[in-house]
Design a protein around this motif. Structure first.
Motif, PDB file in Angstrom:
ATOM      1  N   THR A  14       0.830  -1.186   0.000  1.00 19.04           N
ATOM      2  CA  THR A  14       0.000   0.000   0.000  1.00 19.04           C
ATOM      3  C   THR A  14       0.871   1.244   0.000  1.00 19.04           C
ATOM      4  OG1 THR A  14      -0.102   0.270   2.378  1.00 19.04           O
ATOM      5  CG2 THR A  14      -1.644  -1.274   1.402  1.00 19.04           C
ATOM      6  N   GLU A  15       0.279   2.371  -0.391  1.00 23.19           N
ATOM      7  CA  GLU A  15       1.064   3.595  -0.544  1.00 23.19           C
ATOM      8  C   GLU A  15       1.767   3.989   0.746  1.00 23.19           C
ATOM      9  OE1 GLU A  15      -1.919   5.489  -3.891  1.00 23.19           O
ATOM     10  OE2 GLU A  15      -1.680   6.472  -1.962  1.00 23.19           O
ATOM     11  N   LYS A  16       1.061   3.919   1.859  1.00 23.76           N
ATOM     12  CA  LYS A  16       1.679   4.327   3.123  1.00 23.76           C
ATOM     13  C   LYS A  16       2.751   3.342   3.555  1.00 23.76           C
ATOM     14  CE  LYS A  16      -1.782   7.388   5.014  1.00 23.76           C
ATOM     15  NZ  LYS A  16      -2.459   7.849   6.228  1.00 23.76           N
ATOM     16  N   MET A  17       2.517   2.043   3.281  1.00 24.39           N
ATOM     17  CA  MET A  17       3.536   1.057   3.632  1.00 24.39           C
ATOM     18  C   MET A  17       4.779   1.255   2.771  1.00 24.39           C
ATOM     19  SD  MET A  17       1.408  -2.406   4.374  1.00 24.39           S
ATOM     20  CE  MET A  17       0.300  -2.485   5.791  1.00 24.39           C
ATOM     21  N   VAL A  18       4.568   1.601   1.512  1.00 24.66           N
ATOM     22  CA  VAL A  18       5.716   1.867   0.646  1.00 24.66           C
ATOM     23  C   VAL A  18       6.509   3.043   1.194  1.00 24.66           C
ATOM     24  CG1 VAL A  18       6.401   2.662  -1.635  1.00 24.66           C
ATOM     25  CG2 VAL A  18       4.683   0.881  -1.426  1.00 24.66           C
ATOM     26  N   GLU A  19       5.786   4.095   1.616  1.00 24.52           N
ATOM     27  CA  GLU A  19       6.478   5.253   2.180  1.00 24.52           C
ATOM     28  C   GLU A  19       7.292   4.865   3.406  1.00 24.52           C
ATOM     29  OE1 GLU A  19       3.511   8.096   3.017  1.00 24.52           O
ATOM     30  OE2 GLU A  19       2.945   8.410   0.933  1.00 24.52           O
ATOM     31  N   ASN A  20       6.733   4.009   4.240  1.00 27.05           N
ATOM     32  CA  ASN A  20       7.403   3.622   5.481  1.00 27.05           C
ATOM     33  C   ASN A  20       8.537   2.627   5.254  1.00 27.05           C
ATOM     34  OD1 ASN A  20       5.767   5.184   7.124  1.00 27.05           O
ATOM     35  ND2 ASN A  20       4.228   3.580   7.326  1.00 27.05           N
ATOM     36  N   LEU A  21       8.356   1.751   4.270  1.00 24.02           N
ATOM     37  CA  LEU A  21       9.265   0.625   4.146  1.00 24.02           C
ATOM     38  C   LEU A  21      10.251   0.717   2.994  1.00 24.02           C
ATOM     39  CD1 LEU A  21       6.636  -2.229   4.636  1.00 24.02           C
ATOM     40  CD2 LEU A  21       8.111  -1.239   6.355  1.00 24.02           C
ATOM     41  N   PHE A  22       9.778   1.244   1.859  1.00 24.17           N
ATOM     42  CA  PHE A  22      10.559   1.061   0.645  1.00 24.17           C
ATOM     43  C   PHE A  22      10.933   2.381  -0.025  1.00 24.17           C
ATOM     44  CE2 PHE A  22       7.341  -2.541   0.394  1.00 24.17           C
ATOM     45  CZ  PHE A  22       8.075  -3.325   1.251  1.00 24.17           C
ATOM     46  N   PRO A  23      12.094   2.418  -0.677  1.00 27.86           N
ATOM     47  CA  PRO A  23      12.416   3.555  -1.539  1.00 27.86           C
ATOM     48  C   PRO A  23      11.500   3.539  -2.753  1.00 27.86           C
ATOM     49  CG  PRO A  23      14.364   2.206  -1.078  1.00 27.86           C
ATOM     50  CD  PRO A  23      13.169   1.448  -0.602  1.00 27.86           C
ATOM     51  N   THR A  24      11.457   4.662  -3.463  1.00 30.31           N
ATOM     52  CA  THR A  24      10.620   4.726  -4.654  1.00 30.31           C
ATOM     53  C   THR A  24      11.186   3.821  -5.741  1.00 30.31           C
ATOM     54  OG1 THR A  24      10.027   6.972  -4.144  1.00 30.31           O
ATOM     55  CG2 THR A  24       9.676   6.262  -6.424  1.00 30.31           C
ATOM     56  N   VAL A  25      10.324   3.053  -6.358  1.00 30.56           N
ATOM     57  CA  VAL A  25      10.721   2.211  -7.487  1.00 30.56           C
ATOM     58  C   VAL A  25       9.955   2.705  -8.699  1.00 30.56           C
ATOM     59  CG1 VAL A  25      10.743  -0.092  -8.460  1.00 30.56           C
ATOM     60  CG2 VAL A  25      11.221   0.231  -6.040  1.00 30.56           C
ATOM     61  N   LYS A  26      10.663   3.216  -9.687  1.00 31.25           N
ATOM     62  CA  LYS A  26       9.986   3.858 -10.808  1.00 31.25           C
ATOM     63  C   LYS A  26       9.386   2.854 -11.779  1.00 31.25           C
ATOM     64  CE  LYS A  26      12.861   7.996 -10.693  1.00 31.25           C
ATOM     65  NZ  LYS A  26      13.781   8.865 -11.433  1.00 31.25           N
ATOM     66  N   GLN A  27      10.019   1.712 -11.933  1.00 39.77           N
ATOM     67  CA  GLN A  27       9.525   0.759 -12.921  1.00 39.77           C
ATOM     68  C   GLN A  27       9.309  -0.593 -12.262  1.00 39.77           C
ATOM     69  OE1 GLN A  27       8.665   1.350 -15.990  1.00 39.77           O
ATOM     70  NE2 GLN A  27       8.026  -0.735 -16.314  1.00 39.77           N
ATOM     71  N   SER A  40       4.350  -0.226  11.668  1.00 39.79           N
ATOM     72  CA  SER A  40       4.334   0.272  10.293  1.00 39.79           C
ATOM     73  C   SER A  40       4.737  -0.819   9.310  1.00 39.79           C
ATOM     74  CB  SER A  40       5.274   1.471  10.152  1.00 39.79           C
ATOM     75  OG  SER A  40       6.605   1.101  10.493  1.00 39.79           O
ATOM     76  N   ASN A  41       5.536  -1.768   9.778  1.00 34.29           N
ATOM     77  CA  ASN A  41       5.930  -2.907   8.948  1.00 34.29           C
ATOM     78  C   ASN A  41       5.009  -4.078   9.274  1.00 34.29           C
ATOM     79  OD1 ASN A  41       7.150  -5.165   7.761  1.00 34.29           O
ATOM     80  ND2 ASN A  41       9.209  -4.314   8.039  1.00 34.29           N
ATOM     81  N   PRO A  42       4.274  -4.595   8.301  1.00 39.05           N
ATOM     82  CA  PRO A  42       3.347  -5.701   8.586  1.00 39.05           C
ATOM     83  C   PRO A  42       4.029  -6.942   9.149  1.00 39.05           C
ATOM     84  CG  PRO A  42       3.595  -5.367   6.215  1.00 39.05           C
ATOM     85  CD  PRO A  42       4.225  -4.193   6.881  1.00 39.05           C
ATOM     86  N   LEU A  43       5.321  -7.103   8.882  1.00 35.38           N
ATOM     87  CA  LEU A  43       6.044  -8.250   9.443  1.00 35.38           C
ATOM     88  C   LEU A  43       6.248  -8.099  10.949  1.00 35.38           C
ATOM     89  CD1 LEU A  43       8.767  -8.989   6.730  1.00 35.38           C
ATOM     90  CD2 LEU A  43       6.678 -10.283   7.206  1.00 35.38           C
ATOM     91  N   GLN A  65      -2.857  -0.711   6.754  1.00 37.85           N
ATOM     92  CA  GLN A  65      -2.595  -0.445   8.165  1.00 37.85           C
ATOM     93  C   GLN A  65      -3.845   0.103   8.840  1.00 37.85           C
ATOM     94  OE1 GLN A  65       0.963   1.998   7.120  1.00 37.85           O
ATOM     95  NE2 GLN A  65       1.875   0.938   8.872  1.00 37.85           N
ATOM     96  N   GLU A  66      -3.828   0.092  10.150  1.00 41.95           N
ATOM     97  CA  GLU A  66      -5.007   0.493  10.906  1.00 41.95           C
ATOM     98  C   GLU A  66      -5.374   1.958  10.714  1.00 41.95           C
ATOM     99  OE1 GLU A  66      -4.302   0.152  15.127  1.00 41.95           O
ATOM    100  OE2 GLU A  66      -2.145   0.408  14.826  1.00 41.95           O
ATOM    101  N   ASN A  67      -4.403   2.798  10.328  1.00 45.24           N
ATOM    102  CA  ASN A  67      -4.708   4.222  10.119  1.00 45.24           C
ATOM    103  C   ASN A  67      -5.104   4.526   8.676  1.00 45.24           C
ATOM    104  OD1 ASN A  67      -2.200   3.731   9.043  1.00 45.24           O
ATOM    105  ND2 ASN A  67      -1.262   5.597   9.833  1.00 45.24           N
ATOM    106  N   GLU A  68      -5.286   3.497   7.870  1.00 47.13           N
ATOM    107  CA  GLU A  68      -5.723   3.669   6.492  1.00 47.13           C
ATOM    108  C   GLU A  68      -7.183   3.229   6.350  1.00 47.13           C
ATOM    109  OE1 GLU A  68      -2.153   2.965   3.510  1.00 47.13           O
ATOM    110  OE2 GLU A  68      -2.406   1.257   4.839  1.00 47.13           O
ATOM    111  N   SER A  69      -7.853   3.770   5.368  1.00 43.72           N
ATOM    112  CA  SER A  69      -9.246   3.393   5.113  1.00 43.72           C
ATOM    113  C   SER A  69      -9.280   2.086   4.338  1.00 43.72           C
ATOM    114  CB  SER A  69      -9.949   4.486   4.307  1.00 43.72           C
ATOM    115  OG  SER A  69      -9.989   5.695   5.034  1.00 43.72           O
ATOM    116  N   ALA A  70      -9.988   1.109   4.889  1.00 46.34           N
ATOM    117  CA  ALA A  70     -10.099  -0.188   4.226  1.00 46.34           C
ATOM    118  C   ALA A  70     -11.175  -0.147   3.159  1.00 46.34           C
ATOM    119  CB  ALA A  70     -10.429  -1.272   5.251  1.00 46.34           C
ATOM    120  N   ARG A  71     -10.994  -0.931   2.113  1.00 43.88           N
ATOM    121  CA  ARG A  71     -11.985  -1.056   1.053  1.00 43.88           C
ATOM    122  C   ARG A  71     -13.197  -1.836   1.583  1.00 43.88           C
ATOM    123  NH1 ARG A  71     -10.193   2.163  -3.333  1.00 43.88           N
ATOM    124  NH2 ARG A  71      -7.965   2.443  -2.930  1.00 43.88           N
TER     125      ARG A  71
END
Length: 422
Positions: free
Chosen positions: A4-17, A350-353, A333-339
Motif C-alpha cells: 500500500t502507498e503508506k507502507m511503501v512510504e514507510n518501508l521502501f524507496p521509490t521504485v519507478k519501474q 508500520s511494517n506488517p512483518l 494499516q489500521e490508520n488507512e481506510s479499508a476497502r
C-alpha cells in the motif's frame, strides 16, 4: 504497485519501474514439483530512446501509408491497421512489455506527424490508434501469461479473465456478492439436521452462550455449527453487519475456518502451510531477481531472522507487487481506510512483518480481530470471501486467483456445497 502507498512510504524507496510477476514463468527441472517461479527481466522504460524513430514498415504497410489508405483509420476492424499495430507493437516490445504514456505518445505522435491523414478527431489526434495499441498489449500479455504460466502450473481454469488495474476510481459502497443458488431442502432433511426454526434458534443460542464462557468448548460449538449449516446458508446473503450480529462465532478464527471445512471440505490452514513450504522460497527468489529486490530488502530490514513464519509472511506480502496489483485491496494499516471488500488490517506496527495483531474488515464491519500474522490472517480473509460469496475486486484479482488456486487449492465457483461430518 506492490504494498500500500503508506507502507511503501514507510518501508521502501521509490521504485519507478515495477516488474511483472508471471511475465515469463519457466519450468524448473531441478525441483521435484517442477514448479519454478523465474522471471525474465523487463527492460526499464529508461532505455527508451531520447528521440524515437519510426521502424521500417513492410512493403504492404508502406504502400498503404503512401496512398493514404482509408482502411487504416476506418471504424471497426481493419486488416491493414492490424498489421500497422503489429509493427508498432513489435518495435516497442524490444524495450518493454509495459509501455507508459510517454512511450505511447512518442510512437503515435511520430506516426501522425509523418502521416497526418491518420489523425482522428481527438485532442491528441491518435486516441483511436492508442486504444488499438493498448488492446494489443493487453491481449498479448494475457496470452504470454497463459502460455508460460498456466500450462506450467497445470491450472484447471483460466486465471486471467481480466487485465490488471491499479484500482484508481474503483470505489464500491459494499462488497459485491456472487450470485449463489442454494439447494432445496425438504422438511424431512431439515428435521434430520435439526434445522426447523425452533431448533435452529436453540442451536444459535447455545453457541452464543458457550462463546461467553471463559474457556468455550469449541467441539460443542462446531457440532452446533454443523447442525445449523443449511439454515445459515440461506441467511448469508443478508448485509454483513446483520450476519455478524446473528452469528458472532464467525468472528473467531478457528470457527470461521471450520465453517469452510464443513461447507467446502477444505482445511485452509493445512493447504496453505503445505503450499508455502514449497512456494515461499521460490516467490522470494523471484522477487530478489527482479525489480522487487529492493522492496523485499527493505521489507526485511531490521526484522529478526528468527521471526516465526518470516519467509512465508514475506512471500505473501510481496505477491501483489509481483503481479503489479494494488495491495490496498488485500491489506493495509489500521490508520488507512479499508476497502469494502474483505481486507486484512495490521495493527501496532508500520511494517506488517512486525505486526502482532490483525483484523479482517468488510463493508466497514470488523469481522475478526486476533493475534495473528499474515499467514493466519490470509486464511481468515479467504474464509470470509468464501462464506460471504464475495467477488474479488479487479485491482487484486490476479493475486487472489493465484492464492486461491495454488496456495489454498480452492475454486471460486462456490456452487458445490460439500457437507462433511468432521
Amino acid at each position: 504497485m506492490g504494498l500500500t502507498e503508506k507502507m511503501v512510504e514507510n518501508l521502501f524507496p521509490t521504485v519507478k519501474q515495477p516488474n511483472t510477476f508471471l511475465k515469463e514463468l519457466e519450468h524448473d527441472v531441478e525441483t521435484s514439483s517442477g514448479l519454478q517461479i523465474q522471471l525474465t527481466q523487463q527492460r526499464s522504460s529508461e532505455t527508451w530512446p531520447a528521440v524515437f524513430s519510426l521502424p521500417a514498415f513492410p512493403q504492404q504497410i508502406h504502400e498503404a501509408l503512401q496512398r493514404k489508405d482509408p482502411s487504416l483509420k476506418k471504424k471497426g476492424k481493419s486488416r491493414l491497421r492490424s498489421l500497422l499495430i503489429q509493427v508498432l507493437f513489435d518495435n516497442i516490445t524490444k524495450h518493454t512489455w509495459y509501455p507508459n504514456h510517454t512511450i505511447y505518445a512518442d510512437v503515435l505522435g511520430s506516426l501522425i506527424t509523418k502521416f497526418p491523414f491518420l489523425k482522428d478527431c481527438s485532442a491528441s489526434g491518435h486516441d483511436t490508434l492508442l486504444q488499438c495499441l493498448r488492446n494489443k498489449f493487453k491481449k498479448e500479455r494475457i496470452s504470454l501469461v497463459r502460455s508460460s504460466t498456466i500450462q506450467e502450473l497445470g491450472v484447471k481454469r483460466n486465471l486471467m479473465d481480466h487485465t490488471s488495474s491499479d484500482g484508481l476510481g474503483f470505489e464500491e459502497e459494499h462488497a459485491k456478492r456472487r450470485k449463489t443458488t442454494h439447494p432445496i431442502y425438504t422438511q424431512e432433511n431439515l428435521e434430520n439436521m435439526g434445522e426447523d426454526e425452533t431448533s435452529f434458534q436453540e442451536h444459535i443460542s447455545a453457541i452464543n452462550t458457550e462463546l461467553r464462557r471463559g474457556q468455550p468448548d469449541y467441539t460443542e460449538i462446531k457440532n452446533h455449527m454443523r447442525q445449523t449449516l443449511f439454515k445459515r446458508l440461506e441467511l448469508m446473503e443478508k448485509p454483513t453487519k446483520e450476519v455478524m450480529d446473528m452469528f458472532p462465532f464467525l468472528g473467531v478464527p478457528q470457527l470461521v475456518l471450520h465453517e469452510i471445512k464443513i461447507r467446502f471440505g477444505m482445511d485452509l490452514h493445512i493447504n496453505l502451510e503445505n503450499a508455502l513450504q514449497a512456494l515461499a522460497p521460490k516467490i522470494l527468489r523471484v522477487a530478489r531477481s527482479g525489480c522487487q529486490s529492493e522492496l523485499l530488502t527493505n521489507l526485511l530490514l531490521n526484522i529478526d531472522p528468527s521471526t516465526k513464519d518470516l519467509e512465508k509472511n514475506a512471500a505473501l506480502l510481496i505477491l501483489p507487487s509481483l503481479f503489479q496489483e494494488n495491495a490496498k485491496f488485500l491489506f493495509c494499516q489500521e490508520n488507512e481506510s479499508a476497502r469494502p471488500t474483505p481486507t486484512i488490517i495490521f495493527h501496532g506496527a508500520s511494517n506488517p512483518l512486525d505486526a502482532k495483531r490483525a483484523s479482517i474488515r468488510m463493508d466497514g464491519v470488523t469481522i475478526i480481530t486476533d493475534d495473528m500474522g499474515m499467514t493466519e490472517a490470509l486464511e481468515c480473509l479467504f474464509a470470509v470471501y468464501f462464506i460471504f460469496s464475495v467477488e474479488y475486486p479487479k485491482p487484486i484479482t490476479h493475486t487472489m486467483n493465484f492464492i486461491e488456486h495454488y496456495l489454498f487449492k480452492l475454486y471460486s465457483g462456490h456452487k458445490k456445497i460439500v457437507y462433511t461430518s468432521s
